[in-house]
Write a protein that holds these residues in place. Structure first.
Motif, PDB file in Angstrom:
ATOM      1  N   GLY A  56     -51.015  23.855 -15.245  1.00  0.00           N
ATOM      2  CA  GLY A  56     -51.687  24.429 -14.084  1.00  0.00           C
ATOM      3  C   GLY A  56     -50.892  25.563 -13.478  1.00  0.00           C
ATOM      4  N   PHE A  57     -49.976  26.146 -14.261  1.00  0.00           N
ATOM      5  CA  PHE A  57     -49.103  27.228 -13.782  1.00  0.00           C
ATOM      6  C   PHE A  57     -48.434  26.840 -12.461  1.00  0.00           C
ATOM      7  CE2 PHE A  57     -52.120  30.251 -16.192  1.00  0.00           C
ATOM      8  CZ  PHE A  57     -51.429  30.036 -17.375  1.00  0.00           C
ATOM      9  N   GLY A  58     -47.849  25.652 -12.467  1.00  0.00           N
ATOM     10  CA  GLY A  58     -47.126  25.152 -11.297  1.00  0.00           C
ATOM     11  C   GLY A  58     -47.895  24.136 -10.478  1.00  0.00           C
ATOM     12  N   ALA A  59     -49.200  24.072 -10.645  1.00  0.00           N
ATOM     13  CA  ALA A  59     -50.018  23.182  -9.824  1.00  0.00           C
ATOM     14  C   ALA A  59     -49.684  21.706 -10.064  1.00  0.00           C
ATOM     15  CB  ALA A  59     -51.500  23.430 -10.096  1.00  0.00           C
ATOM     16  N   GLY A  65     -44.911  16.540  -6.917  1.00  0.00           N
ATOM     17  CA  GLY A  65     -43.950  16.588  -5.821  1.00  0.00           C
ATOM     18  C   GLY A  65     -44.527  16.095  -4.512  1.00  0.00           C
ATOM     19  N   ARG A  66     -45.722  16.548  -4.203  1.00  0.00           N
ATOM     20  CA  ARG A  66     -46.337  16.145  -2.936  1.00  0.00           C
ATOM     21  C   ARG A  66     -46.599  14.651  -2.884  1.00  0.00           C
ATOM     22  NH1 ARG A  66     -51.389  15.020  -1.491  1.00  0.00           N
ATOM     23  NH2 ARG A  66     -52.330  15.842  -3.411  1.00  0.00           N
ATOM     24  N   VAL A  67     -47.139  14.112  -3.971  1.00  0.00           N
ATOM     25  CA  VAL A  67     -47.566  12.707  -3.967  1.00  0.00           C
ATOM     26  C   VAL A  67     -46.387  11.745  -4.091  1.00  0.00           C
ATOM     27  CG1 VAL A  67     -48.916  10.988  -5.229  1.00  0.00           C
ATOM     28  CG2 VAL A  67     -49.839  13.284  -4.880  1.00  0.00           C
ATOM     29  N   LEU A  77     -37.909  11.361 -13.232  1.00  0.00           N
ATOM     30  CA  LEU A  77     -38.746  12.551 -13.185  1.00  0.00           C
ATOM     31  C   LEU A  77     -38.372  13.490 -14.329  1.00  0.00           C
ATOM     32  CD1 LEU A  77     -40.778  14.454 -11.761  1.00  0.00           C
ATOM     33  CD2 LEU A  77     -38.872  15.241 -10.331  1.00  0.00           C
ATOM     34  N   ALA A  78     -39.354  13.818 -15.154  1.00  0.00           N
ATOM     35  CA  ALA A  78     -39.155  14.758 -16.257  1.00  0.00           C
ATOM     36  C   ALA A  78     -40.033  15.984 -16.041  1.00  0.00           C
ATOM     37  CB  ALA A  78     -39.501  14.100 -17.589  1.00  0.00           C
ATOM     38  N   SER A  79     -39.457  17.159 -16.279  1.00  0.00           N
ATOM     39  CA  SER A  79     -40.244  18.386 -16.269  1.00  0.00           C
ATOM     40  C   SER A  79     -39.731  19.284 -17.393  1.00  0.00           C
ATOM     41  CB  SER A  79     -40.187  19.088 -14.913  1.00  0.00           C
ATOM     42  OG  SER A  79     -41.190  20.102 -14.858  1.00  0.00           O
ATOM     43  N   LYS A  80     -40.328  20.467 -17.511  1.00  0.00           N
ATOM     44  CA  LYS A  80     -40.037  21.338 -18.660  1.00  0.00           C
ATOM     45  C   LYS A  80     -39.978  22.799 -18.237  1.00  0.00           C
ATOM     46  CE  LYS A  80     -42.963  18.248 -21.358  1.00  0.00           C
ATOM     47  NZ  LYS A  80     -43.800  17.808 -20.201  1.00  0.00           N
ATOM     48  N   CYS A  81     -39.171  23.541 -18.985  1.00  0.00           N
ATOM     49  CA  CYS A  81     -39.041  24.982 -18.776  1.00  0.00           C
ATOM     50  C   CYS A  81     -39.196  25.684 -20.121  1.00  0.00           C
ATOM     51  CB  CYS A  81     -37.673  25.304 -18.171  1.00  0.00           C
ATOM     52  SG  CYS A  81     -36.283  24.828 -19.243  1.00  0.00           S
ATOM     53  N   ARG A 114     -38.302  23.372  -6.212  1.00  0.00           N
ATOM     54  CA  ARG A 114     -39.029  23.623  -4.971  1.00  0.00           C
ATOM     55  C   ARG A 114     -40.406  22.971  -4.999  1.00  0.00           C
ATOM     56  NH1 ARG A 114     -42.441  27.449  -4.701  1.00  0.00           N
ATOM     57  NH2 ARG A 114     -41.402  28.674  -6.336  1.00  0.00           N
ATOM     58  N   ARG A 115     -41.137  23.154  -6.115  1.00  0.00           N
ATOM     59  CA  ARG A 115     -42.476  22.569  -6.199  1.00  0.00           C
ATOM     60  C   ARG A 115     -42.431  21.045  -6.213  1.00  0.00           C
ATOM     61  NH1 ARG A 115     -43.515  27.219  -9.824  1.00  0.00           N
ATOM     62  NH2 ARG A 115     -42.779  25.931 -11.572  1.00  0.00           N
ATOM     63  N   LEU A 116     -41.444  20.494  -6.902  1.00  0.00           N
ATOM     64  CA  LEU A 116     -41.322  19.034  -7.012  1.00  0.00           C
ATOM     65  C   LEU A 116     -40.722  18.389  -5.771  1.00  0.00           C
ATOM     66  CD1 LEU A 116     -40.109  18.985 -10.706  1.00  0.00           C
ATOM     67  CD2 LEU A 116     -42.240  17.943  -9.877  1.00  0.00           C
ATOM     68  N   GLN A 117     -40.238  19.212  -4.839  1.00  0.00           N
ATOM     69  CA  GLN A 117     -39.664  18.738  -3.579  1.00  0.00           C
ATOM     70  C   GLN A 117     -38.552  17.724  -3.826  1.00  0.00           C
ATOM     71  OE1 GLN A 117     -42.382  18.200  -0.216  1.00  0.00           O
ATOM     72  NE2 GLN A 117     -44.109  18.772  -1.555  1.00  0.00           N
ATOM     73  N   THR A 118     -37.638  18.104  -4.712  1.00  0.00           N
ATOM     74  CA  THR A 118     -36.512  17.230  -5.040  1.00  0.00           C
ATOM     75  C   THR A 118     -35.263  18.080  -5.227  1.00  0.00           C
ATOM     76  OG1 THR A 118     -35.768  15.464  -6.538  1.00  0.00           O
ATOM     77  CG2 THR A 118     -36.892  17.332  -7.551  1.00  0.00           C
ATOM     78  N   ASP A 119     -34.100  17.433  -5.163  1.00  0.00           N
ATOM     79  CA  ASP A 119     -32.829  18.131  -5.340  1.00  0.00           C
ATOM     80  C   ASP A 119     -32.384  18.161  -6.793  1.00  0.00           C
ATOM     81  OD1 ASP A 119     -32.570  18.593  -2.591  1.00  0.00           O
ATOM     82  OD2 ASP A 119     -31.645  16.627  -2.282  1.00  0.00           O
TER      83      ASP A 119
END
Length: 336
Positions: A56-59, A65-67, A77-81, A114-119
């Protein structure tokens, strides 16, 4: 929920792939529905949530992050770049770009945090290896992020055994993620063995064959115009009609085992090794609970053999990706 090791973490044996909520299979679900699915997964004992900057191009990261920000201590938490939406033409329209340059990966991480609201992101994958950049350089940049405390561990997605070994020599790789299911056996060529040799967890995306192994998609003409499966050879009408015939034997086996087709497919994966963690995705709470029920399905060796003989690289019609998709990944392929 049973637990499995993923790098330094213990996670639920079945995780949640969050992509479906925002990306790839047509129109995204409403934020409210996305929230229902994420919280239902958390309540059901899922402790591995998988997202990416691309979805979602960041969505998708924004939704996760919000939920889940108030429950951050309860899950991995896993994400990708390395693959994201970029305004290439300056017209505000984002297009998918593979970019593994160190500076890009560092900036993508900051944006994701920033989007995931985590450090910190627990497991950060290189979504695709940018073949114009040495894998050592991209992984070196991720190692810098580990040292900076931005991420806790490094993963790779859709790479070969050789590339995994090169990357692992730069920094320990915690997990390798690629497609693995009854109808996609490519990891069995080499990369699964390499993961076991190096102590790398294997995360299996699309464990129900992008919906095929659920048995509910009977007519590909009904797919949303923007559904990525429309460009996949296995979902071409003629090929898909042939593949549907493979499900008859699976339905009989599922009935024999007292489970759904999706549960049978995910249970097959769970039985391939304690180091394999499937991450099915869904937009439905009911389907989520059905998927998670696979952890309770015990399959005997004879049943596993029967199932594996029904659907495999020799019986499935069509390649996994089209020419463009194949060129973008680094996974081994079976000889034609």
């Amino acid at each position: 929920m049973q637990q499995r090791a993923l790098g330094p973490f213990q996670v639920s044996a079945i995780g949640l792939g969050c992509m479906n909520l925002s990306h790839a299979y047509g129109a995204p679900v409403s934020p409210e529905q996305g929230e229902r699915v994420l919280l239902a997964a958390l309540d059901a004992g899922v402790t591995l949530f998988d997202t990416a900057a691309l979805y979602g191009f960041g969505a998708n990261e924004t939704l996760v992050g919000r939920v889940l920000k108030n429950h951050r201590s309860r899950f991995t938490l896993a994400s990708k770049c390395g693959m994201q939406g970029v305004d290439v033409n300056g017209d505000g329209k984002l297009v998918r770009v593979i970019d593994g340059r160190p500076a890009t990966l560092r900036q993508t991480c900051e944006d994701s945090l920033r989007r995931l609201q985590t450090d910190v992101i627990d497991l950060y994958y290189l979504h695709r290896w940018d073949k114009t950049v040495p894998i050592e350089d991209s992984v070196g940049a991720l190692a810098d992020l580990v040292r900076a405390g931005k991420i806790r561990s490094i993963g790779l997605s859709e790479v070969s055994a050789a590339t995994l070994r090169r990357a692992h020599a730069v920094h320990p790789i915690a997990a390798l993620q690629t497609e693995y299911s009854l109808w996609t056996r490519n990891p069995e060529i080499a990369v699964l063995d390499a993961c076991r040799e190096l102590g790398v967890a294997f995360v299996a995306f699309s464990p129900v064959g992008r919906g095929f192994l659920c048995g509910e998609l009977t007519d590909v003409a009904t797919l949303h115009p923007a559904d990525i499966r429309r460009a996949m050879p296995r979902f071409a009408p003629e090929n898909y009609a042939a593949n549907l015939q493979l499900l008859e034997g699976c339905r009989a086996l599922a009935q024999e085992m007292g489970c759904s087709l999706a549960q049978l497919a995910i249970a097959w994966l769970l039985h391939q090794g304690e180091d394999i963690i499937p991450i099915p995705g869904t937009t439905s709470v009911a389907h989520l609970h059905d998927d998670l029920g696979a952890a309770q399905v015990a399959l005997s060796a004879p049943v596993l053999a029967r199932l594996g003989a029904l659907i495999n690289q020799h019986t499935v019609v069509g390649q996994r990706y089209n020419a463009q998709g194949t060129s973008e990944v680094d996974t081994e392929v079976f000889a034609a």
